[in-house]
Design a protein around this motif. Structure first.
Motif, mmCIF file in Angstrom:
data_model
loop_
_atom_site.group_PDB
_atom_site.id
_atom_site.type_symbol
_atom_site.label_atom_id
_atom_site.label_comp_id
_atom_site.label_asym_id
_atom_site.label_seq_id
_atom_site.Cartn_x
_atom_site.Cartn_y
_atom_site.Cartn_z
ATOM 1 N N THR A 113 0.874 -1.283 0.025
ATOM 2 C CA THR A 113 0.069 0.153 0.106
ATOM 3 C C THR A 113 0.868 1.305 -0.207
ATOM 4 O O THR A 113 1.693 1.383 0.793
ATOM 5 N N GLY A 114 0.572 2.254 -0.943
ATOM 6 C CA GLY A 114 1.239 3.400 -1.058
ATOM 7 C C GLY A 114 2.629 3.283 -1.620
ATOM 8 O O GLY A 114 3.397 3.976 -2.061
ATOM 9 N N GLY A 115 2.918 2.059 -2.122
ATOM 10 C CA GLY A 115 4.378 1.534 -2.736
ATOM 11 C C GLY A 115 4.578 2.417 -4.057
ATOM 12 O O GLY A 115 5.604 2.431 -4.239
ATOM 13 N N MET A 116 3.627 3.002 -4.754
ATOM 14 C CA MET A 116 3.897 3.558 -5.948
ATOM 15 C C MET A 116 4.247 4.999 -5.686
ATOM 16 O O MET A 116 5.391 5.704 -6.318
ATOM 17 N N GLN A 117 3.898 5.653 -4.719
ATOM 18 C CA GLN A 117 4.142 7.047 -4.274
ATOM 19 C C GLN A 117 5.336 7.226 -3.258
ATOM 20 O O GLN A 117 5.609 8.263 -2.995
ATOM 21 N N ALA A 118 5.420 6.184 -2.710
ATOM 22 C CA ALA A 118 6.481 6.239 -1.615
ATOM 23 C C ALA A 118 7.864 6.585 -2.047
ATOM 24 O O ALA A 118 8.141 6.018 -2.968
ATOM 25 N N SER A 119 8.485 7.349 -1.124
ATOM 26 C CA SER A 119 10.088 7.568 -1.425
ATOM 27 C C SER A 119 10.706 6.883 -0.582
ATOM 28 O O SER A 119 11.883 6.764 -0.826
ATOM 29 N N TYR A 120 10.106 6.311 0.621
ATOM 30 C CA TYR A 120 10.853 5.389 1.520
ATOM 31 C C TYR A 120 10.362 4.211 1.764
ATOM 32 O O TYR A 120 9.172 4.110 2.076
ATOM 33 N N PHE A 121 11.047 3.177 2.076
ATOM 34 C CA PHE A 121 10.532 1.735 2.484
ATOM 35 C C PHE A 121 10.958 1.213 3.574
ATOM 36 O O PHE A 121 12.380 1.485 3.907
ATOM 37 N N VAL A 122 10.158 0.580 4.240
ATOM 38 C CA VAL A 122 10.895 -0.332 5.469
ATOM 39 C C VAL A 122 10.646 -1.947 4.759
ATOM 40 O O VAL A 122 9.379 -2.067 4.762
ATOM 41 N N VAL A 123 11.604 -2.723 4.638
ATOM 42 C CA VAL A 123 11.285 -4.090 4.073
ATOM 43 C C VAL A 123 12.007 -5.077 4.941
ATOM 44 O O VAL A 123 13.200 -5.049 5.514
#
Ligand code: FAD
Length: 380
Positions: free
Chosen positions: A160-170
């Protein structure tokens, strides 16, 4: 229903969130859903309410305090707005803020938290993989250490929000099989080796963006590990508690909105020479809806109080989540029935919420997994 834990501060916070959402979000929900997107500035406007700042120091733009009752109030209002897609995308930052705030290094926190909390940049959490979401301990994405870097390979999906996100916790596997071999990483969207594609045509949450993420020899600095190596599973589980509590509160808000919509409709619609609300079958449906909502609300208040004052009530949060999703499902179905054919047409809150029941019953830990977890936590 009376909330025994309400005070002036909580009431004022609740009212300010409700007022904003009613003015700025409610009138546009249908248009944004049909468009499959919402204006970017909405991220900043919603973030300005402070609803993502709980338990985050003020130096990063957070509130500097925590209160589960206020968290609950904000999520109830998000649910009541019936803007599931908007709330999912704006809210995707909320499910990665906890590990970032508690476990990331100072450089990342100083750089990233103010951007996320102001709404200027988006964030997302990547746990689920094409191979499965419920069994987090079996995730397949890997991270191998190479000098001063970690090299990530694998995929995450339904983000969710993965297309507009600049930062990720993976999450990624750094050790052996099972829960003891998983670590968390911070990944910038512009890191070479990272790419993403949109997932479209969802059943609900149309205004939200959802992505599949690809890590192909994606190199991040060694300092991007979040928390201790191979301890990521426990951070993920800890994080889930807040996500699940907030989803439960959203479901309570969605149910409240359904009830209000039904009362208004049943008061104006006439069948067989009488208003719908005069028919006993309809009155009973409304009474059942109201009783179920009171039970959700009271359960939420109680769990919020325990979250404020005691150790994390994992069993209660798990039971709360499936209690709310099963009740929401019942209430959404009853609401559609009360609306008759009108409920089947697009462009109204009842139809929209009906389409968004299932993501609440599956996402963030499905009903089955919640029941299993509750039993385990009860020592059974
Ligand atoms: C719109 C949407 C947004 C999402 N956003 C995110 C996100 O931002 N980040 C993220 O990481 N994930 C996200 N998810 C993924 C979500 O968390 C997973 O879908 C969920 O955890 C279930 O995983 P799965 O879909 O792989 O189902 P599976 O794990 O394949 O399970 C399939 C079904 O089997 C049931 N099941 C599985 N194991 C058992 C068992 N032992 N006993 C009984 N029943 C069982 C499950 O409950 C489920 O009903 C999102 C999902 C959706 C639909």
């Amino acid at each position: 229903m009376i909330n025994p834990f309400l005070n002036e501060e909580r009431r004022a916070f609740h009212e300010s969130v409700a007022k904003f959402l009613e003015a700025e979000i409610w009138p546009h929900v249908d248009d944004w859903d049909e468009a499959g997107a919402y204006p970017h500035e909405i991220n900043e406007k919603i973030c300005q309410l402070g609803i993502f700042g709980f338990n985050i120091p003020e130096q990063y733009g957070g509130l500097g305090f925590d209160d589960a009752h206020m968290r609950k109030a904000s999520a109830v209002e998000m649910g009541r707005s019936s803007a599931g897609g908007v709330m999912a995308s704006v809210g995707s930052r909320s499910i990665m803020l906890k590990p970032l705030t508690e476990l990331a290094n100072d450089e990342i926190k100083n750089r990233v938290l103010p951007e996320l909390l102001s709404g200027r940049k988006g964030g997302a959490l990547g746990i689920t993989e094409p191979g499965g979401g419920s069994d987090v301990a079996r995730m397949q994405t890997t991270a191998r250490r190479d000098g001063d870097e970690w090299v990530l390979n694998g995929q995450k999906t339904f983000i969710t929000g993965g297309m507009q996100a600049s930062y990720f916790v993976v999450g990624a596997r750094t050790g052996g099989d099972g829960m003891g071999g998983i670590s968390l990483f911070f990944v910038d969207a512009d890191t070479p080796g990272f790419s993403r594609t949109p997932i479209e045509r969802k059943m609900g949450w149309w205004a939200s963006d959802t992505a599949t993420l690809y890590f192909d020899e994606c190199r991040v600095p060694a300092a991007n590990i979040i928390g201790e190596e191979n301890k990521g599973f426990f951070a993920i589980m800890d994080n889930f508690n807040f996500e699940r509590f907030m989803m439960a509160a959203q479901m309570c808000g969605m149910s409240m909105r359904l009830f209000d919509e039904c009362v208004a409709y049943a008061q104006s619609r006439e069948t067989f020479g009488e208003r719908l609300i005069s028919h006993q079958v309809i009155r009973h449906k409304l009474a059942d809806m109201s009783a179920r909502i009171d039970a959700m609300d009271a359960y939420l208040n109680q769990v919020a109080e325990i979250m404020n004052t005691a150790d994390r009530p994992v069993a209660e949060i798990s039971k709360l989540k499936f209690h709310c999703s099963t009740n929401l499902e019942w209430i959404a179905s009853a609401a559609m029935q009360i609306f008759g054919g009108a409920g089947y047409l697009r462009g109204n809150a009842v139809e929209r919420i009906y389409r968004e029941v299932k993501v609440q019953a599956i996402g963030g830990g499905s009903e089955e997994i919640m029941r299993d977890l509750a039993m385990k936590q009860m020592g059974l």
